[in-house]
Design a protein around this motif. Structure first.
Motif, PDB file in Angstrom:
ATOM      1  N   ALA A 270      43.325  50.158   2.816  1.00  0.00           N
ATOM      2  CA  ALA A 270      44.420  49.657   1.980  1.00  0.00           C
ATOM      3  C   ALA A 270      43.928  48.867   0.764  1.00  0.00           C
ATOM      4  O   ALA A 270      44.738  48.446  -0.066  1.00  0.00           O
ATOM      5  CB  ALA A 270      45.348  48.776   2.819  1.00  0.00           C
ATOM      6  N   GLU A 271      42.613  48.676   0.653  1.00  0.00           N
ATOM      7  CA  GLU A 271      42.077  47.923  -0.474  1.00  0.00           C
ATOM      8  C   GLU A 271      42.298  48.694  -1.773  1.00  0.00           C
ATOM      9  O   GLU A 271      42.187  49.931  -1.815  1.00  0.00           O
ATOM     10  CB  GLU A 271      40.582  47.684  -0.264  1.00  0.00           C
ATOM     11  CG  GLU A 271      39.972  46.699  -1.234  1.00  0.00           C
ATOM     12  CD  GLU A 271      38.562  46.289  -0.832  1.00  0.00           C
ATOM     13  OE1 GLU A 271      38.050  45.324  -1.412  1.00  0.00           O
ATOM     14  OE2 GLU A 271      37.963  46.942   0.060  1.00  0.00           O
TER      15      GLU A 271
ATOM     16  N   ARG B 179      42.595  47.940   7.013  1.00  0.00           N
ATOM     17  CA  ARG B 179      42.641  47.043   5.852  1.00  0.00           C
ATOM     18  C   ARG B 179      41.693  47.527   4.754  1.00  0.00           C
ATOM     19  O   ARG B 179      41.995  47.390   3.563  1.00  0.00           O
ATOM     20  CB  ARG B 179      42.290  45.614   6.257  1.00  0.00           C
ATOM     21  CG  ARG B 179      43.352  44.922   7.108  1.00  0.00           C
ATOM     22  CD  ARG B 179      43.204  43.408   7.068  1.00  0.00           C
ATOM     23  NE  ARG B 179      41.883  42.957   7.473  1.00  0.00           N
ATOM     24  CZ  ARG B 179      41.548  42.685   8.736  1.00  0.00           C
ATOM     25  NH1 ARG B 179      42.445  42.834   9.707  1.00  0.00           N
ATOM     26  NH2 ARG B 179      40.339  42.255   9.026  1.00  0.00           N
TER      27      ARG B 179
ATOM     28  N   THR C  61      45.038  52.763  -3.591  1.00  0.00           N
ATOM     29  CA  THR C  61      44.301  52.293  -2.428  1.00  0.00           C
ATOM     30  C   THR C  61      43.143  53.263  -2.167  1.00  0.00           C
ATOM     31  O   THR C  61      43.144  54.404  -2.632  1.00  0.00           O
ATOM     32  CB  THR C  61      45.180  52.221  -1.173  1.00  0.00           C
ATOM     33  OG1 THR C  61      45.560  53.562  -0.800  1.00  0.00           O
ATOM     34  CG2 THR C  61      46.421  51.374  -1.412  1.00  0.00           C
TER      35      THR C  61
ATOM     36  N   GLN D  11      42.712  48.097  13.218  1.00  0.00           N
ATOM     37  CA  GLN D  11      43.465  47.319  12.231  1.00  0.00           C
ATOM     38  C   GLN D  11      42.570  46.845  11.097  1.00  0.00           C
ATOM     39  O   GLN D  11      42.952  46.886   9.922  1.00  0.00           O
ATOM     40  CB  GLN D  11      44.135  46.132  12.914  1.00  0.00           C
ATOM     41  CG  GLN D  11      45.267  46.512  13.854  1.00  0.00           C
ATOM     42  CD  GLN D  11      45.829  45.316  14.594  1.00  0.00           C
ATOM     43  OE1 GLN D  11      45.386  44.183  14.410  1.00  0.00           O
ATOM     44  NE2 GLN D  11      46.812  45.564  15.453  1.00  0.00           N
ATOM     45  N   SER D  12      41.344  46.402  11.446  1.00  0.00           N
ATOM     46  CA  SER D  12      40.425  45.917  10.418  1.00  0.00           C
ATOM     47  C   SER D  12      39.998  47.032   9.488  1.00  0.00           C
ATOM     48  O   SER D  12      39.950  46.867   8.264  1.00  0.00           O
ATOM     49  CB  SER D  12      39.205  45.279  11.078  1.00  0.00           C
ATOM     50  OG  SER D  12      39.574  44.177  11.881  1.00  0.00           O
TER      51      SER D  12
END
Length: 424
Positions: free
Chosen positions: A14-15, A11, A32, A7-8
């Motif tokens: 997705a930045e 992220r 992204t 999950q991390s």
């Protein structure tokens, strides 16, 4: 990979790409990172602006596999030093390639690793910052799967740690750091002082002694004989501590060393560790291998002494562009101290690209760096024009990664397949 890690890292994918990230195509703003990677731009024709630092996808994978194989062959656990890259994506790949955990140096680095799900951290420093210790205690209490091992190198340090950790549920595991010699960096200088520090740990409820460690790269006038002698001293001290009953109540004893210049000596001496009362976790901590380099570590790597074990490959290249050619003996490219490592060696001019063709940078050398320029000396055989791209090799991975927040990972033909995010 744990669910938290996945999950991390998702992220990061997705930045959004924007002005924070040097060298990326300007028209990528708003995409992204995952979307940009999916477009598989070419590093040379896909709109990247110079200077731009790139990692070789193939060489990065080669280095990860090589050290995984090396550690396994020599019966070593591996906790590569994460301060080299401060890149959680690379931490994860190192763990996927067999790493026991990640070595770090300061509290901020531990916070980064924990934010991305790292379960095992070896903190190669004595930690006496009360706020950081209280945060670590909170992390340990909240996550029974989190393991942290920290250096201690003074009775005073033990006292400060104990005071900050009062009330914590789990003790912090510590190893006594044996200094590499008089005048070396940190660590306890004598065996008697090591015993005093161990006694201080035993007198607390907040700390638990789990082994010994040190850094052989700080041995004064290091050579194979001196490094081996110090490593044998470390091993003998671990055996003495065990005989004295200092490791009761544990399931293992940690003995740890290993930078990027002498891990062959570490492997040799750790193979000699006698049978102790508990299994021994022989923990190697080399970090620069992940990207290797074209200078300092290329000269110092132990694989030069043991070529039958393989060879690391330099994975970095800094692409720059000639912006001035004021004379036949001089040129300037648009990358300097803000972009390239220069603390150990200047960059090395390796290749020139013009009109899609690449050739060796014959007759071209870097003589100095300004903030945003590299000074090039050119001989009569150098064929160099304004607008040419010049690929530079770098020396010292630790001060290369820290100048770039998002690093393209490119295949041999220039196709960019991923981006590595750093946190310094």
């Amino acid at each position: 990979m744990t669910a938290d890690s996945a999950q991390s890292l998702a992220r990061l994918a997705a930045e959004r790409v924007d002005h924070r990230f040097k060298g990326l195509p300007p028209d990528a703003d708003g995409l992204t990172v995952a979307e940009l990677a999916g477009q598989r731009h070419n590093l040379f024709t896909g709109g990247f602006t110079t200077p731009v630092l790139a990692l070789s996808a193939e060489r990065l994978e080669h280095n990860l596999k090589l050290m995984e194989t090396y550690a396994a062959r020599h019966g070593l656990a591996f906790a590569p030093h994460g301060k080299t890259s401060m890149a959680p994506q690379l931490f994860q790949r190192q763990i996927e390639h067999g790493a026991w955990g990640i070595t770090l140096a300061v509290p901020h680095q531990v916070r980064v690793a924990r934010a991305f799900g790292t379960r095992r951290v070896f903190l190669a420093n004595e930690l006496v910052d009360a706020a950081a210790l209280r945060w670590i205690a909170t992390e340990l209490d909240a996550d029974p799967d989190f393991e942290l091992v920290c250096y201690v190198d003074s009775v005073r340090g033990v006292e400060l740690m104990d005071a900050a950790l009062r009330g914590a549920t789990r003790p912090v595991d510590v190893v006594v750091e044996l200094a590499a010699g008089e005048g070396a960096r940190t660590g306890v200088r004598t065996e008697a002082e090591c015993a005093a520090v161990a006694d201080a740990v035993a007198g607390t409820r907040t700390l638990r002694l789990v082994g010994l460690a040190g850094y052989e790269g700080e041995v004064p006038k290091a050579d194979t004989e001196r490094v081996t002698a110090w490593l044998r001293r470390l091993v003998a001290l671990a055996a003495d501590f065990d005989k004295a009953g200092r490791f009761t109540g544990l399931d293992r004893i940690i003995v740890s060393a290993g930078g990027s210049a002498w891990f062959d000596a570490v492997a040799e001496v750790f193979a000699e560790i006698p049978e102790l009362s508990l299994p021994v976790l022989k923990l190697l901590r080399s970090g620069a291998y992940v990207s290797h380099d074209d200078g300092h570590y290329r000269k110092l790597t132990p694989f030069n002494r043991v070529p039958e074990e393989g060879a690391l490959e330099p994975a970095f290249r800094l692409w720059t562009q000639v912006v001035s050619r004021p004379s036949a003996e001089q040129a300037f490219v648009n990358a300097g101290k803000r972009d390239a490592a220069y603390d150990l060696d200047l960059p090395f001019a390796q290749v020139i690209r013009r009109d899609g063709a690449e050739r060796p940078a014959t007759g071209v050398s870097v003589t100095a760096l300004s903030d945003q320029h590299a000074w090039l000396a050119t001989t009569p055989e150098a064929d160099l024009e304004v607008g040419d791209w010049v690929g530079l090799g770098l020396s010292h991975p630790c001060t290369s990664f820290d100048k770039w927040q998002l690093v393209p990972v490119a295949e041999a033909d220039g196709t960019v397949v991923d981006y590595v995010r750093t946190f310094f």
